[in-house]
Design a protein around this motif. Structure first.
Motif, PDB file in Angstrom:
ATOM      1  N   THR A 139      -2.971  23.781 -17.024  1.00 26.12           N
ATOM      2  CA  THR A 139      -1.861  22.648 -17.503  1.00 26.12           C
ATOM      3  C   THR A 139      -1.916  22.249 -16.887  1.00 26.12           C
ATOM      4  O   THR A 139      -0.623  21.118 -17.131  1.00 26.12           O
ATOM      5  N   ARG A 142      -2.879  19.162 -16.055  1.00 26.70           N
ATOM      6  CA  ARG A 142      -3.351  18.549 -17.214  1.00 26.70           C
ATOM      7  C   ARG A 142      -2.323  17.611 -17.856  1.00 26.70           C
ATOM      8  O   ARG A 142      -2.102  16.608 -18.293  1.00 26.70           O
ATOM      9  N   SER A 143      -0.911  18.604 -16.953  1.00 24.89           N
ATOM     10  CA  SER A 143       0.404  17.202 -17.222  1.00 24.89           C
ATOM     11  C   SER A 143      -0.654  16.610 -16.481  1.00 24.89           C
ATOM     12  O   SER A 143       0.689  15.608 -16.921  1.00 24.89           O
ATOM     13  N   CYS A 144      -0.540  15.973 -15.100  1.00 22.75           N
ATOM     14  CA  CYS A 144      -1.387  15.001 -14.233  1.00 22.75           C
ATOM     15  C   CYS A 144      -2.007  13.564 -15.197  1.00 22.75           C
ATOM     16  O   CYS A 144      -2.144  12.532 -14.253  1.00 22.75           O
ATOM     17  N   GLN A 197       4.325  15.190  -9.799  1.00 24.40           N
ATOM     18  CA  GLN A 197       4.191  15.542 -11.450  1.00 24.40           C
ATOM     19  C   GLN A 197       3.565  17.125 -10.839  1.00 24.40           C
ATOM     20  O   GLN A 197       4.592  18.329 -11.868  1.00 24.40           O
ATOM     21  N   GLN A 201       5.796  20.707 -13.198  1.00 22.32           N
ATOM     22  CA  GLN A 201       4.983  21.755 -13.748  1.00 22.32           C
ATOM     23  C   GLN A 201       4.977  23.053 -13.581  1.00 22.32           C
ATOM     24  O   GLN A 201       4.665  23.880 -14.162  1.00 22.32           O
TER      25      GLN A 201
END
Ligand code: MEV
Length: 437
Positions: A139, A142-144, A197, A201
């Motif tokens: 996660t 993925r958030s980046c 980022q 997260q």
């Protein structure tokens, strides 16, 4: 007495100059005129310089010279060098010629990995922190995705993300250690944006992790920042030739010269006082090319010196040895540089330098910079173990002394002729000028 000032940065340039010269200089008019005379006559060029930093009043010149005849992996380069020290460019040119006659420099990229870290605190048990990281890792990455997209299109991106337990060194201290490929960019902004980022997260994920439920905020992020220590962004530069082909001053035999160079490097391996000066000479070449190509010399200096002390003892960056009757002079160097982004698009002289270097990729620029350092070290040691450094250094310094003593053009010409065969020193030059007055 100087007074403090508030809102200085909000004033326009003329107001800033007025305040500065009136507060600090005996002759404010002359001080202001000097600032103006060092400003670029083309207003649009000056504006670019003004906008690099805050409170720009003028420019600060350093000479930019060139050192031709660098044969690197079979291609000739002319190196741009920004440096104030008189003898550095001459020494580079001399070493380049010496090694071009013996096959040139060889370089290899050993790694291109950049590093960034999120430093955080967590008082949970370390196996729970590890399990949390494993559950959150995907996660987090993925958030980046939006930040990684452009870099991934260029072939780079986030390579890996690891949790490192540092609690043995500092209570509750963990890191997320991220590695990156930033292609031709130095990558500082890209890396720092991705890290921030990831940190955001990390906090979100930690609040949702059931085993942490006892605490409202189980993870405390202290900071997220790239590291200028890049031991896996590494380039090797070397020269080699049969010992018999070495040539030294002072009537040394090639074998004796090779031994002296090896001894000099061995001393810098074991003796920090010598190692610092030895490596400073290497940085003469490195910084000069790094500055000319608009890279961050502070980052590079910090990373290289940390690498020189990587086993806990500050040592020479270069190695010298004989292998099958071949003399080898070699250096591995961590270098995070860019040829796109940053100053490379903004500073006209940086663009010029990059074109002079045939518009290199970051990998190629690393190789060229490493060669500049190796050449400089060879030139210094070659002088040190034979004639000594002062003879060449003072010859190059002669013009500085003549300028300090306000010598005329004619006196300079006479002095240059006279000191071709006489030792240069400040007092000798002074005596010479008096005799000619
Ligand atoms: C001077 O800038 C650099 C040297 O001192 C380097 C060395 O001693 O190896 C000449």
């Amino acid at each position: 007495m100087q007074q403090p000032i508030s809102g200085f940065s909000k004033r326009n340039k003329a107001e800033k100059i007025k305040w500065i010269v009136e507060q600090h200089f005996e002759d404010p008019k002359a001080a202001a005129a000097l600032l103006t005379s060092y400003s670029h006559p083309d207003a649009s060029v000056q504006e670019k310089h003004d906008e690099f930093i805050e409170n720009t009043l003028s420019n600060f010149y350093l000479p930019m010279g060139v050192a031709p005849n660098f044969l690197i992996n079979g291609r000739y380069f002319t190196l741009p060098m920004v440096i104030e020290e008189s003898s550095v460019v001459a020494a580079a040119g001399k070493a380049a010629k010496y090694w071009a006659d013996r096959g040139g420099f060889r370089t290899t990229i050993l790694g291109m990995e950049k590093v960034g870290q999120i430093h955080f605190l967590c008082s949970e048990k370390s196996d729970i922190v590890q399990a949390f990281f494993e559950s959150a890792k995907k996660t987090l990455i993925r958030s980046c995705a939006p930040l990684l997209e452009r870099m991934e299109k260029r072939g780079g991106g986030l390579l890996d993300l690891k949790l490192i337990n540092k609690t043995a060194a500092l209570a509750d201290y963990y890191q997320l250690h991220a590695t990156f490929d930033t292609q031709d960019a130095m990558g500082a902004n890209f890396i720092n944006s991705v890290l921030e980022q990831l940190a955001k997260q990390l906090l979100i994920a930690s609040r949702d992790y059931p085993a942490f439920a006892a605490q409202e905020q189980p993870v405390e992020v202290v900071m997220s920042i790239l590291s200028n220590y890049v031991p896996n962004c590494l380039v090797r530069a070397e020269v080699r030739c049969p010992v018999t082909e070495l040539e030294a001053e002072d009537n040394l035999t090639p074998e004796a010269f090779a031994q002296k160079v090896i001894q000099a490097v061995q001393i810098a391996q074991v003796e920090p006082y010598r190692a610092v000066t030895h490596n400073k000479g290497i940085m003469n070449g490195i910084d000069a090319v790094v500055l000319a190509t608009g890279n961050d010399f502070r980052a590079i200096e910090a990373g290289i010196h940390a690498y020189a002390a990587r086993d806990g003892h500050y040592r020479s960056l270069t190695k010298a040895f004989i292998e099958n009757e071949t003399f080898v002079f070699q250096m591995d160097l961590p270098l995070a540089v860019g040829t796109v982004g940053g100053l490379t698009q903004l500073h006209p002289m940086v663009k010029w330098s990059l074109e002079l270097l045939q518009n290199p990729s970051a990998r190629e620029l690393m190789q060229i910079i490493a060669v500049a350092g190796l050449a400089q070290n060879f030139a210094a040691i070659r002088s040190l173990v034979t004639s000594g450094i002062q003879q060449g250094h003072m010859k190059m310094h002669l013009l500085n002394i003549l300028n300090q003593l306000d010598a005329s053009a004619e006196q300079k010409e006479q002095a240059i002729e006279f000191f071709k065969t006489n030792a240069v020193s400040h007092s000798a030059v002074q005596a010479f000028l008096t005799s000619k007055a």
